[in-house]
Design an enzyme around this catalytic site. Structure first.
Site: not given
Length: 243
Positions: A163, A159
């Protein structure tokens, strides 16, 4: 009347933002959701208190045909788009290995970029266009490399990587669209969300997660032009994060 589109509008930050925007009397908010049923449920929920106008839009950011169809619908119904809030994202917490990486990047990076590019022609028809990409402090390389930062030892590696890629996307789009579309990355912080899982322990992050409505106020400030002086930056509610 500004036309605003929110991807992933049926839960978490997306829903909280839609709720906040619907209290503005001069907005038309498009609730873009992968599930038509959830979109309709969200519409009915927000209609009870809305001062602006609302509509739904089927949009799966992982599906090119769905993105193209969504652009055509918005173009035919509204002719332009003033604000795109690129919020849809996942953690793929139930997957492992290559599948986890592929699913995370497919939605968070590829989907976000393709949606932004597809709607850019409609944003360019607006006189006050803004593109807001929901990111995360977990994607900040500056914070991830700072041993004194609370984000230094965080998990969710896939994750975080996605990002970080999103943040680069914002920088590149900001340069590409400079002077025509204001581009922002925004970190909502740790808030209640099903992003981490369905159970209360996951939704609340062990009781640490805050109210997504607080983050939605930060997004509203960008929509209203209160942070135009910080375009092409990585914003959070109280300032700017390092990339």
């Amino acid at each position: 009347m500004p036309t605003i589109l929110i991807t992933g509008a049926n839960s978490g930050i997306g829903y909280a933002t839609a709720l906040k925007l619907s209290t503005q009397p001069n907005n038309h908010t498009i609730l873009a959701c992968r599930s038509p049923q959830k979109a309709q449920e969200t519409l009915l929920s927000l209609t009870k208190t809305s001062k602006g106008t609302l509509s739904t839009l089927p949009l799966d950011v992982d599906d090119d045909a769905s993105i193209s169809a969504a652009v055509n619908i918005v173009s035919s119904q509204f002719g332009k788009l003033d604000i795109l809030i690129n919020n849809a994202g996942i953690t793929a917490h139930t997957a492992t290995g290559r599948e986890r990486l592929q699913r995370t990047f497919c939605t968070n990076v590829f989907g976000s970029m393709l949606v932004a590019e597809a709607f850019t022609p409609l944003l360019l028809r607006s006189e006050c266009a803004r593109l807001i990409q929901v990111s995360s402090a977990l994607g900040s390389m500056g914070l991830a490399s700072d041993e004194d930062s609370m984000y230094y030892g965080s998990c969710w590696s896939e994750y975080r990587m996605s990002k970080a890629a999103v943040n680069m996307m914002v920088l590149e789009l900001g340069k590409r669209l400079e002077g025509r579309v204001r581009v922002f990355a925004f970190c909502p912080g740790l808030v209640r969300s099903r992003l981490r899982g369905e159970g209360e322990e996951h939704v609340s992050a062990g009781g640490l997660a805050g109210d997504p409505g607080d983050s939605a106020r930060g997004i509203l400030d960008i929509v209203l032009g209160k942070r135009d002086g910080e375009e092409s930056c990585f914003l959070h509610g109280e300032g700017v994060y390092p990339w």
